[in-house]
Design a protein around this motif. Structure first.
Motif, PDB file in Angstrom:
ATOM      1  N   HIS A 287      -8.863   7.606  -2.197  1.00 38.23           N
ATOM      2  CA  HIS A 287      -7.740   7.087  -2.974  1.00 38.23           C
ATOM      3  C   HIS A 287      -8.644   6.418  -3.507  1.00 38.23           C
ATOM      4  O   HIS A 287      -9.103   5.219  -3.395  1.00 38.23           O
ATOM      5  N   LEU A 288      -8.369   6.397  -5.541  1.00 39.08           N
ATOM      6  CA  LEU A 288      -8.238   5.225  -6.197  1.00 39.08           C
ATOM      7  C   LEU A 288      -6.915   4.902  -6.892  1.00 39.08           C
ATOM      8  O   LEU A 288      -6.621   5.947  -7.876  1.00 39.08           O
ATOM      9  N   TYR A 289      -6.365   4.262  -7.031  1.00 45.03           N
ATOM     10  CA  TYR A 289      -5.156   3.875  -7.803  1.00 45.03           C
ATOM     11  C   TYR A 289      -5.196   2.401  -8.286  1.00 45.03           C
ATOM     12  O   TYR A 289      -5.333   1.534  -7.463  1.00 45.03           O
ATOM     13  N   VAL A 290      -4.783   2.224  -9.046  1.00 45.66           N
ATOM     14  CA  VAL A 290      -4.777   0.783 -10.135  1.00 45.66           C
ATOM     15  C   VAL A 290      -2.581   1.644 -10.927  1.00 45.66           C
ATOM     16  O   VAL A 290      -2.674   2.452 -11.547  1.00 45.66           O
ATOM     17  N   ARG A 291      -2.250  -0.259 -10.393  1.00 43.97           N
ATOM     18  CA  ARG A 291      -0.840  -0.011 -11.501  1.00 43.97           C
ATOM     19  C   ARG A 291      -1.070   0.575 -13.451  1.00 43.97           C
ATOM     20  O   ARG A 291      -1.768  -0.406 -13.490  1.00 43.97           O
ATOM     21  N   PRO A 292      -0.060   0.962 -13.454  1.00 43.35           N
ATOM     22  CA  PRO A 292      -0.286   1.207 -14.952  1.00 43.35           C
ATOM     23  C   PRO A 292      -0.515  -0.085 -15.425  1.00 43.35           C
ATOM     24  O   PRO A 292      -0.935  -0.468 -16.476  1.00 43.35           O
TER      25      PRO A 292
ATOM     26  N   LEU B  71       1.050  -1.072   0.189  1.00 44.93           N
ATOM     27  CA  LEU B  71       0.203   0.095  -0.112  1.00 44.93           C
ATOM     28  C   LEU B  71       0.979   1.407  -0.120  1.00 44.93           C
ATOM     29  O   LEU B  71       0.581   2.206  -0.799  1.00 44.93           O
ATOM     30  N   ARG B  72       1.580   1.437   0.813  1.00 41.06           N
ATOM     31  CA  ARG B  72       3.257   2.432   0.903  1.00 41.06           C
ATOM     32  C   ARG B  72       3.710   2.906  -0.184  1.00 41.06           C
ATOM     33  O   ARG B  72       3.464   4.099  -0.574  1.00 41.06           O
ATOM     34  N   ASP B  73       4.018   1.955  -1.848  1.00 46.55           N
ATOM     35  CA  ASP B  73       4.950   1.805  -2.146  1.00 46.55           C
ATOM     36  C   ASP B  73       3.164   2.481  -3.598  1.00 46.55           C
ATOM     37  O   ASP B  73       4.524   3.022  -4.323  1.00 46.55           O
ATOM     38  N   MET B  74       2.386   1.722  -3.198  1.00 51.41           N
ATOM     39  CA  MET B  74       1.310   2.536  -4.653  1.00 51.41           C
ATOM     40  C   MET B  74       1.158   3.683  -4.144  1.00 51.41           C
ATOM     41  O   MET B  74       0.777   4.287  -5.365  1.00 51.41           O
ATOM     42  N   ILE B  75       1.447   3.866  -2.598  1.00 50.67           N
ATOM     43  CA  ILE B  75       0.143   5.394  -2.590  1.00 50.67           C
ATOM     44  C   ILE B  75       1.380   6.518  -3.299  1.00 50.67           C
ATOM     45  O   ILE B  75       1.976   7.419  -3.682  1.00 50.67           O
ATOM     46  N   ALA B  76       2.732   5.915  -2.523  1.00 53.18           N
ATOM     47  CA  ALA B  76       4.342   7.210  -3.194  1.00 53.18           C
ATOM     48  C   ALA B  76       3.652   6.728  -5.064  1.00 53.18           C
ATOM     49  O   ALA B  76       4.312   7.686  -5.385  1.00 53.18           O
ATOM     50  N   GLU B  77       3.309   6.156  -5.439  1.00 53.68           N
ATOM     51  CA  GLU B  77       3.579   5.756  -7.057  1.00 53.68           C
ATOM     52  C   GLU B  77       2.330   7.169  -7.635  1.00 53.68           C
ATOM     53  O   GLU B  77       2.538   7.358  -8.875  1.00 53.68           O
ATOM     54  N   LEU B  78       1.352   6.899  -6.637  1.00 54.10           N
ATOM     55  CA  LEU B  78       0.210   7.774  -7.285  1.00 54.10           C
ATOM     56  C   LEU B  78       0.644   9.279  -6.688  1.00 54.10           C
ATOM     57  O   LEU B  78       0.385   9.909  -7.720  1.00 54.10           O
ATOM     58  N   ALA B  79       1.391  10.143  -5.455  1.00 58.04           N
ATOM     59  CA  ALA B  79       2.083  10.921  -5.559  1.00 58.04           C
ATOM     60  C   ALA B  79       2.879  11.221  -6.489  1.00 58.04           C
ATOM     61  O   ALA B  79       2.451  12.145  -7.198  1.00 58.04           O
ATOM     62  N   ALA B  80       3.716  10.202  -7.163  1.00 59.14           N
ATOM     63  CA  ALA B  80       4.983  10.685  -8.419  1.00 59.14           C
ATOM     64  C   ALA B  80       3.818  11.218  -8.974  1.00 59.14           C
ATOM     65  O   ALA B  80       4.481  11.946  -9.995  1.00 59.14           O
ATOM     66  N   HIS B  81       3.280  10.457  -9.761  1.00 55.39           N
ATOM     67  CA  HIS B  81       2.219  10.052 -10.908  1.00 55.39           C
ATOM     68  C   HIS B  81       1.533  11.678 -10.506  1.00 55.39           C
ATOM     69  O   HIS B  81       1.582  12.855 -12.213  1.00 55.39           O
TER      70      HIS B  81
END
Length: 167
Positions: free
Chosen positions: A100-105, A33-43
């Protein structure tokens, strides 16, 4: 749990993993979860200050502040949704913010986001919420179209939002 079997997708869509599970987050999901939150923030051009420890406190601590859903395939997290309680005092109405709603690319365009929204609706109803709210940046037209296709009604934001840091 929601299990989604693979189907033959049109060539313009990403290939979905054979089995996708959408479930409530567990303690072993904290790092993912922490990694995906960081990915969304970076996006969005931001940095994420969240830690696995702060997520553990807010998801599983003595006073849980948020709830999270995780989409996983082959044991790997591929998306998430975070829900935060809301309240409209004048109406005495509980709600839930899809914060938050996030799906990896690699998994976008396969319906995972729609399944996360469906599970978020279900979780909000189970918590006694009368509505589900979500926001998207003004220029994020792809998100606007997605939420409208999921039957969210757009509404203007009025006034200013103020913030005060509490020490």
């Amino acid at each position: 749990m929601l299990h989604t079997p693979i189907s033959t997708s049109p060539p313009h869509l990403a290939a979905r993993a054979p089995m996708v599970t959408i479930r409530v987050a567990k303690t072993h999901d904290l790092a993912g979860l922490r990694d995906m939150i960081a990915e969304l923030a970076a996006h969005h051009g931001d940095a994420a200050a969240v830690t696995a420890e702060s997520l553990e406190r807010d998801l599983f601590g003595p006073l849980p502040w948020i709830s999270a859903l995780v989409a996983e395939a082959a044991g790997e997290p591929i998306g998430y949704a975070i829900l935060v309680p809301l309240y409209r005092a004048q109406q005495g109405m509980r709600g839930m913010e899809l914060h938050h709603l996030y799906v990896r690319p690699a998994h976008r365009g396969t319906g995972i986001g729609r399944h996360l929204v469906a599970k978020a609706r279900e979780q909000a109803r189970m918590a006694g919420a009368a509505y589900l709210s979500v926001s998207a940046a003004t220029g994020n037209f792809q998100a606007h179209r997605f939420y409208e296709s999921e039957n969210f009604t757009p509404g203007p934001v009025t006034g200013m939002r103020y913030l005060q840091t509490l020490a």
